[in-house]
Design a protein around this motif. Structure first.
Motif, mmCIF file in Angstrom:
data_model
loop_
_atom_site.group_PDB
_atom_site.id
_atom_site.type_symbol
_atom_site.label_atom_id
_atom_site.label_comp_id
_atom_site.label_asym_id
_atom_site.label_seq_id
_atom_site.Cartn_x
_atom_site.Cartn_y
_atom_site.Cartn_z
ATOM 1 N N HIS A 135 0.229 -1.696 -0.156
ATOM 2 C CA HIS A 135 -0.052 -0.239 -0.248
ATOM 3 C C HIS A 135 0.614 1.357 0.000
ATOM 4 O O HIS A 135 1.094 2.020 1.124
ATOM 5 N N PRO A 136 1.556 1.428 -1.123
ATOM 6 C CA PRO A 136 2.363 2.891 -1.382
ATOM 7 C C PRO A 136 1.270 4.038 -1.115
ATOM 8 O O PRO A 136 2.220 4.635 -0.444
ATOM 9 N N ASP A 137 0.340 4.159 -1.601
ATOM 10 C CA ASP A 137 0.019 5.124 -1.310
ATOM 11 C C ASP A 137 -0.238 5.815 0.840
ATOM 12 O O ASP A 137 -1.040 6.628 0.867
ATOM 13 N N TRP A 138 -0.268 4.993 1.848
ATOM 14 C CA TRP A 138 -0.008 5.047 2.726
ATOM 15 C C TRP A 138 0.660 5.649 3.656
ATOM 16 O O TRP A 138 1.788 5.486 2.723
ATOM 17 N N GLU A 139 0.372 6.262 4.290
ATOM 18 C CA GLU A 139 1.347 7.305 5.106
ATOM 19 C C GLU A 139 1.944 5.921 6.088
ATOM 20 O O GLU A 139 1.410 5.995 7.134
ATOM 21 N N PRO A 140 2.977 7.008 5.611
ATOM 22 C CA PRO A 140 3.818 5.951 6.427
ATOM 23 C C PRO A 140 4.433 6.184 8.076
ATOM 24 O O PRO A 140 4.401 7.692 8.411
ATOM 25 N N ALA A 141 4.367 5.775 8.534
ATOM 26 C CA ALA A 141 4.826 5.521 10.580
ATOM 27 C C ALA A 141 5.938 6.107 11.123
ATOM 28 O O ALA A 141 7.293 5.967 10.171
ATOM 29 N N GLN A 142 5.865 7.262 12.096
ATOM 30 C CA GLN A 142 7.132 7.973 12.150
ATOM 31 C C GLN A 142 7.980 7.137 12.762
ATOM 32 O O GLN A 142 7.289 6.358 14.065
ATOM 33 N N VAL A 143 9.398 6.773 12.854
ATOM 34 C CA VAL A 143 9.876 5.453 14.142
ATOM 35 C C VAL A 143 11.715 6.084 13.868
ATOM 36 O O VAL A 143 12.204 7.241 12.766
ATOM 37 N N VAL A 144 12.296 5.944 14.915
ATOM 38 C CA VAL A 144 13.470 6.049 15.175
ATOM 39 C C VAL A 144 14.020 5.066 15.942
ATOM 40 O O VAL A 144 13.899 4.508 16.317
ATOM 41 N N SER A 145 14.608 3.763 14.489
ATOM 42 C CA SER A 145 15.853 3.141 15.225
ATOM 43 C C SER A 145 16.891 2.918 16.105
ATOM 44 O O SER A 145 17.761 3.801 15.415
ATOM 45 N N THR A 146 17.407 2.454 16.659
ATOM 46 C CA THR A 146 18.750 2.427 17.279
ATOM 47 C C THR A 146 19.571 1.657 16.888
ATOM 48 O O THR A 146 20.241 2.149 17.444
ATOM 49 N N PHE A 147 18.860 0.800 15.881
ATOM 50 C CA PHE A 147 20.285 0.023 15.532
ATOM 51 C C PHE A 147 19.836 -0.384 14.262
ATOM 52 O O PHE A 147 18.721 -1.025 13.779
ATOM 53 N N SER A 148 21.220 -0.570 13.050
ATOM 54 C CA SER A 148 20.777 -1.009 12.096
ATOM 55 C C SER A 148 19.985 -2.480 11.696
ATOM 56 O O SER A 148 20.093 -3.824 12.370
ATOM 57 N N GLN A 149 18.977 -2.209 10.750
ATOM 58 C CA GLN A 149 18.202 -3.548 10.548
ATOM 59 C C GLN A 149 18.629 -4.972 9.454
ATOM 60 O O GLN A 149 18.668 -5.557 9.037
ATOM 61 N N ASP A 150 20.044 -3.843 8.544
ATOM 62 C CA ASP A 150 20.842 -4.476 8.097
ATOM 63 C C ASP A 150 22.434 -4.127 8.243
ATOM 64 O O ASP A 150 23.261 -3.813 6.721
ATOM 65 N N PRO A 151 23.302 -4.651 9.194
ATOM 66 C CA PRO A 151 24.779 -4.280 9.307
ATOM 67 C C PRO A 151 25.575 -4.108 8.719
ATOM 68 O O PRO A 151 26.415 -3.433 8.193
ATOM 69 N N LEU A 152 25.284 -5.274 7.169
ATOM 70 C CA LEU A 152 25.666 -6.144 6.346
ATOM 71 C C LEU A 152 25.421 -5.420 5.269
ATOM 72 O O LEU A 152 26.624 -5.937 4.038
ATOM 73 N N GLY A 153 24.895 -4.369 5.256
ATOM 74 C CA GLY A 153 24.473 -4.228 3.809
ATOM 75 C C GLY A 153 23.854 -5.451 2.811
ATOM 76 O O GLY A 153 23.458 -5.105 1.314
ATOM 77 N N ILE A 154 23.046 -6.382 3.250
ATOM 78 C CA ILE A 154 23.015 -7.679 2.391
ATOM 79 C C ILE A 154 21.376 -8.142 2.053
ATOM 80 O O ILE A 154 21.002 -8.605 1.361
ATOM 81 N N ARG A 155 20.504 -7.835 3.159
ATOM 82 C CA ARG A 155 19.121 -7.440 2.887
ATOM 83 C C ARG A 155 18.979 -7.403 2.065
ATOM 84 O O ARG A 155 17.956 -7.527 1.975
ATOM 85 N N GLN A 156 19.143 -6.158 1.245
ATOM 86 C CA GLN A 156 18.559 -5.099 0.001
ATOM 87 C C GLN A 156 19.014 -6.567 -1.222
ATOM 88 O O GLN A 156 17.857 -6.250 -1.954
ATOM 89 N N TYR A 157 19.306 -7.044 -0.862
ATOM 90 C CA TYR A 157 20.194 -8.474 -2.403
ATOM 91 C C TYR A 157 19.325 -9.874 -2.050
ATOM 92 O O TYR A 157 19.678 -10.924 -2.873
ATOM 93 N N ALA A 158 18.558 -10.182 -0.978
ATOM 94 C CA ALA A 158 17.966 -10.713 -0.740
ATOM 95 C C ALA A 158 17.439 -11.751 -1.691
ATOM 96 O O ALA A 158 17.327 -12.757 -1.938
#
Length: 389
Positions: A135-158
């Motif tokens: 649903h790209p037309d929905w408004e995203p939630a505001q969030v602040v993450s305390t640590f990286s969800q992809d520290p090695l930068g490889i999840r984008q290549y899943a």
């Protein structure tokens, strides 16, 4: 955060297919542990597919917004599909061959650990990931993450890694199939042995799915959602499997009551004594004249097809008339044939490895174990005893 749920008719079919797949996989794994690791791998492959389909169901219906903790929980199973399929093929064609299976699960296990960087993120992060896909037309939630969800930068290549894994294991499976075909002098598109033909068909089926998935991802973009095509296909596949299981079950070939208590294994068999004599004669002819036991892919189902009888009836006759299981029967014929070859003049020139292949075993260790169990001697010791006498 919005949590709208929309369930369509297709979603009900998907959910039914998922439950069926989970049950069938449990059934296959439970029975496979007793007879063949190939069945275990097949069941685990099916279960992995069911878990992937379940997350797609949650995403399509919107239920995932109510259980955001499960977002991407099935992602590691993308990397289990290839290994389970390859091991199913390898264990089917070479059931007695030892292999280092742990190597194939390095990437899946690593991803099981790595995905926790994402699973431990706040629900707002997972909500935003969901709406960006569905649903790209929905408004995203505001969030602040305390640590990286992809520290090695490889999840984008899943997705790319999924495609590489599937195709790599399809190629590995093809190599195993071609090796087997070469050893039995068969052509890929002209296979006369039913079990190898079944394995070939399974491979063709899976490579088509893998190529379709890869093509759609490449054409529509790696971040595109192709679940709306793959999941319905999965449903059709599961319904076909369910139909084949129920249509071939001997349980439905006779009257029964839901109040029946367990009875003797063959108490309700419709076989008469004359029919049993006829089936036994055919079994002996197939084993003693055609040497069906020498086929290293021989099976109870294959024997039943050869003599045009049901698997249940063939098993019953072997159990009742010969007081053996099918595997004990095959083993006895193989050992007797090995003794015959060793007694012949040419037998002394045979290596044990050649003898193993001629009598239908896939591994030397399994042959030695069966031979010693029946003769109290190893094949080498038996050969030496012939020379002494």
């Amino acid at each position: 955060m919005r949590s709208e749920v929309n369930i369509h008719l297709l979603d009900f079919f998907v959910l039914i297919a998922i439950f069926q797949a989970a049950y069938i996989s449990f059934f296959i794994i439970r029975n496979g542990r007793k007879h063949s690791y190939a069945n275990v791998y097949q069941g685990l492959f099916l279960l992995s597919f069911a878990l992937l389909a379940f997350e797609e169901f949650l995403n399509n219906t919107g239920y995932i917004t109510r259980i955001l903790a499960l977002t991407s929980f099935s992602q590691p199973f993308n990397y289990f599909l290839g290994p389970f399929f390859y091991l199913y093929i390898a264990a089917s064609l070479y059931p007695d061959q030892k292999r280092r299976t742990w190597i194939h699960f390095i990437l899946p296990v690593f991803w099981c650990c790595y995905v926790w960087f994402y699973l431990a993120q706040p629900n707002e992060v997972k909500y935003n990931a969901y709406i960006s896909l569905k649903h790209p037309d929905w408004e995203p939630a505001q969030v602040v993450s305390t640590f990286s969800q992809d520290p090695l930068g490889i999840r984008q290549y899943a997705n790319e890694l999924t495609i590489l894994s599937l195709l790599a294991y399809d190629v590995a499976a093809l190599v195993v199939i071609l090796k087997k075909l070469k050893s039995v002098n068969q052509a890929f598109f002209n296979i006369t042995q039913p079990q190898i033909a079944m394995i070939r068909n399974s491979f063709v089926h899976c490579i088509v799915v893998a190529l379709l998935y890869s093509a759609l991802k490449i054409l529509w973009g790696m971040t595109s959602d192709v679940g709306m095509i793959v999941v319905p296909y999965f449903c059709i596949y599961i319904f076909i499997i369910s139909y084949r299981i129920t249509s071939s079950a001997t349980y439905f070939n006779q009257p029964f009551s839901v109040l029946d208590f367990p009875v003797s294994k063959y108490q309700k068999s419709s076989l008469g004594e004359d029919q049993k004599d006829e089936i036994l004669s055919k079994i002996r002819h197939e084993m003693e004249v055609n040497r069906y036991f020498a086929d290293n892919l021989s099976s109870l189902g294959g024997l039943a097809k050869k003599i045009h009888q049901s698997t249940h009836h063939v098993s019953q006759v072997i159990n009742e008339r010969l007081h053996k299981t099918y595997f004990e029967l095959v083993s006895s014929y193989r050992v007797e044939y090995a003794k015959q070859l060793l007694k012949e003049d040419a037998g002394s020139k045979l290596t044990i490895e050649e003898l193993v292949e001629k009598v239908g075993y896939n591994s030397k260790s399994s042959f030695n174990t069966a031979f010693k169990k029946q003769t109290s001697l190893t094949p080498t010791e038996y050969r030496k005893s012939l020379k002494v006498n």
